[in-house]
Motif scaffolding. Structure first.
Motif, PDB file in Angstrom:
ATOM      1  N   GLU A   1      92.235 -43.200   5.777  1.00 27.60           N
ATOM      2  CA  GLU A   1      92.302 -42.236   6.929  1.00 27.60           C
ATOM      3  C   GLU A   1      91.709 -42.855   8.012  1.00 27.60           C
ATOM      4  O   GLU A   1      92.073 -42.502   9.512  1.00 27.60           O
ATOM      5  CB  GLU A   1      91.728 -40.833   6.850  1.00 27.60           C
ATOM      6  CG  GLU A   1      92.439 -40.054   5.430  1.00 27.60           C
ATOM      7  CD  GLU A   1      93.856 -39.648   5.856  1.00 27.60           C
ATOM      8  OE1 GLU A   1      94.365 -39.978   6.496  1.00 27.60           O
ATOM      9  OE2 GLU A   1      94.065 -38.611   5.092  1.00 27.60           O
ATOM     10  N   CYS A   2      91.015 -44.009   8.154  1.00 23.39           N
ATOM     11  CA  CYS A   2      90.182 -44.508   9.177  1.00 23.39           C
ATOM     12  C   CYS A   2      91.109 -44.971  10.166  1.00 23.39           C
ATOM     13  O   CYS A   2      92.123 -45.612  10.077  1.00 23.39           O
ATOM     14  CB  CYS A   2      89.358 -45.358   8.673  1.00 23.39           C
ATOM     15  SG  CYS A   2      88.369 -46.423  10.033  1.00 23.39           S
ATOM     16  N   THR A   3      90.675 -44.752  11.497  1.00 18.03           N
ATOM     17  CA  THR A   3      91.643 -44.945  12.766  1.00 18.03           C
ATOM     18  C   THR A   3      91.021 -46.346  13.707  1.00 18.03           C
ATOM     19  O   THR A   3      91.938 -46.499  14.451  1.00 18.03           O
ATOM     20  CB  THR A   3      91.692 -43.735  13.787  1.00 18.03           C
ATOM     21  OG1 THR A   3      90.318 -43.493  13.917  1.00 18.03           O
ATOM     22  CG2 THR A   3      92.341 -42.639  13.042  1.00 18.03           C
ATOM     23  N   ASN A   4      90.058 -46.843  13.030  1.00 17.99           N
ATOM     24  CA  ASN A   4      89.222 -48.018  13.788  1.00 17.99           C
ATOM     25  C   ASN A   4      89.824 -49.253  12.983  1.00 17.99           C
ATOM     26  O   ASN A   4      90.356 -49.143  11.935  1.00 17.99           O
ATOM     27  CB  ASN A   4      87.970 -48.111  14.168  1.00 17.99           C
ATOM     28  CG  ASN A   4      87.696 -47.006  15.317  1.00 17.99           C
ATOM     29  OD1 ASN A   4      88.521 -46.654  15.962  1.00 17.99           O
ATOM     30  ND2 ASN A   4      86.491 -46.280  15.206  1.00 17.99           N
ATOM     31  N   ALA A   5      89.676 -50.471  13.850  1.00 18.95           N
ATOM     32  CA  ALA A   5      89.842 -51.617  13.024  1.00 18.95           C
ATOM     33  C   ALA A   5      88.727 -51.788  11.904  1.00 18.95           C
ATOM     34  O   ALA A   5      87.854 -51.278  12.135  1.00 18.95           O
ATOM     35  CB  ALA A   5      89.715 -52.720  14.215  1.00 18.95           C
ATOM     36  N   ASN A   6      89.134 -52.564  11.050  1.00 20.81           N
ATOM     37  CA  ASN A   6      88.187 -53.020   9.888  1.00 20.81           C
ATOM     38  C   ASN A   6      87.705 -51.711   9.242  1.00 20.81           C
ATOM     39  O   ASN A   6      86.483 -51.610   9.042  1.00 20.81           O
ATOM     40  CB  ASN A   6      86.869 -53.799  10.745  1.00 20.81           C
ATOM     41  CG  ASN A   6      86.363 -54.611   9.531  1.00 20.81           C
ATOM     42  OD1 ASN A   6      86.864 -55.165   8.719  1.00 20.81           O
ATOM     43  ND2 ASN A   6      84.828 -54.877   9.791  1.00 20.81           N
ATOM     44  N   PRO A   7      88.572 -50.857   8.821  1.00 17.51           N
ATOM     45  CA  PRO A   7      88.617 -49.620   8.179  1.00 17.51           C
ATOM     46  C   PRO A   7      87.702 -49.845   6.628  1.00 17.51           C
ATOM     47  O   PRO A   7      87.848 -50.874   6.072  1.00 17.51           O
ATOM     48  CB  PRO A   7      89.746 -48.940   7.950  1.00 17.51           C
ATOM     49  CG  PRO A   7      90.778 -50.170   8.084  1.00 17.51           C
ATOM     50  CD  PRO A   7      90.051 -51.110   8.902  1.00 17.51           C
TER      51      PRO A   7
END
Length: 313
Positions: free
Chosen positions: A58-64
């Motif tokens: 679900e993470c929306t940033n880079a490098n999740p």
């Protein structure tokens, strides 16, 4: 790709580096399964890994998973509208009055049943689009607690999962589930962690004193989740103290008193398995000391009593 320690730190998982690495590679390559089955002993880290997987998805940033985006923060607080954790309910649970969310367990051995009503409610939830994130993630804890009707109902969900959904089951062992369910999931078998890993994590991440961490690591048998709960729940260690006191009393009693106590214990069926497990660790320790292998003793806070008993047998 980051090394194992860096990857585990990012995922927020202690140990089980091979599982974290396997999941990371599959997700990064776009070939992750939609259904997973994570097995292993109670307290070994199955739900922790399942929640970490949900954050990764679900993470929306880079490098999740980044740990700071809105999706990660809500997941850490267990308030994400797109991730649901489901587990069995106590006997006589009234859904119309108490709802679908099960209360916290009193202990690992509490009798629960995952009911068909919960699966139907889950299906209705999965049928709708994600509210805030890319996917919906359902984590079904201790799926071995499902009855045949529940398992058969969920099998239909597994056969045709919604394209924007991931299903994560946990269980003690795949053999406890219907073969048709286990065969439709990607399996991850978690083993107990090295005791040194548990001891170090208790000190560094949970602030447990070194001596207490050493004892809890030994008692946990490599199950970090159990050790963390025991460090915060005085009742668990109090129950152990009572069990060892009862064993000490039996050692001093005669045969007639022991038989009487055995009859009394037979009536305490709910508590008996845990009591006997604790007693077995004691006698194992006695045998280890007798064989000159005291370094592997579990009950490290009772070394003197164990040595005295080992010498007297």
């Amino acid at each position: 790709m980051a090394g194992g320690n860096d990857l585990n730190e990012r995922w927020g998982v202690v140990g089980h580096a091979w599982a974290v690495d396997s999941l990371e590679r599959a997700i990064a390559a776009g070939r992750a399964a939609q259904s997973f089955l994570i097995t292993g002993p109670h307290g070994v880290g199955k739900t922790t890994l399942a929640r970490a997987l949900a954050r990764r998805l679900e993470c929306t940033n880079a490098n999740p998973p980044c740990g700071v985006c809105n999706a990660c923060v809500k997941l850490q607080k267990n308030i994400s509208p797109d991730v649901r954790v489901l587990e069995g309910v106590p006997p006589n649970w009234k859904f119309e009055k108490l709802g679908m969310v099960a209360p916290p367990r009193s202990d690992d051995r509490e009798k629960r049943t995952l009911r068909i009503e919960q699966i139907r409610d889950l299906d209705n939830w999965l049928a709708t689009a994600p509210f805030e994130n890319k996917y919906k993630v359902a984590i079904l804890r201790r799926f071995e607690e499902s009855n045949d009707a529940t398992s058969n109902a969920f099998l239909k969900t597994l056969e045709e999962p919604p394209k924007n959904a991931y299903l994560v089951l946990t269980a003690q062992d795949a053999s406890l589930l219907l073969p048709t369910i286990a065969s439709r999931c990607q399996r991850l078998v978690l083993r107990p962690l090295p005791l040194e890993t548990v001891e170090r994590a208790l000190q560094e991440k949970w602030g447990v004193a070194r001596q207490d961490a050493q004892l809890l690591a030994r008692l946990s048998g490599g199950r970090l989740g159990w050790a963390v709960r025991a460090s915060a729940d005085l009742k668990l260690l109090a129950a152990r103290a009572d069990a060892l006191a009862a064993l000490s009393a039996l050692w001093r009693d005669g045969r007639a008193e022991r038989l009487t106590r055995a009859g009394d214990l037979a009536k305490e069926s709910a508590e008996l398995p845990q009591l006997l497990e604790l007693w077995l660790t004691w006698w194992r320790d006695v045998l280890l000391i007798q064989s000159g292998d005291g370094a592997r003793v579990t009950n490290v806070d009772h070394q003197e009593e164990l040595r005295a008993q080992a010498e007297g047998l």
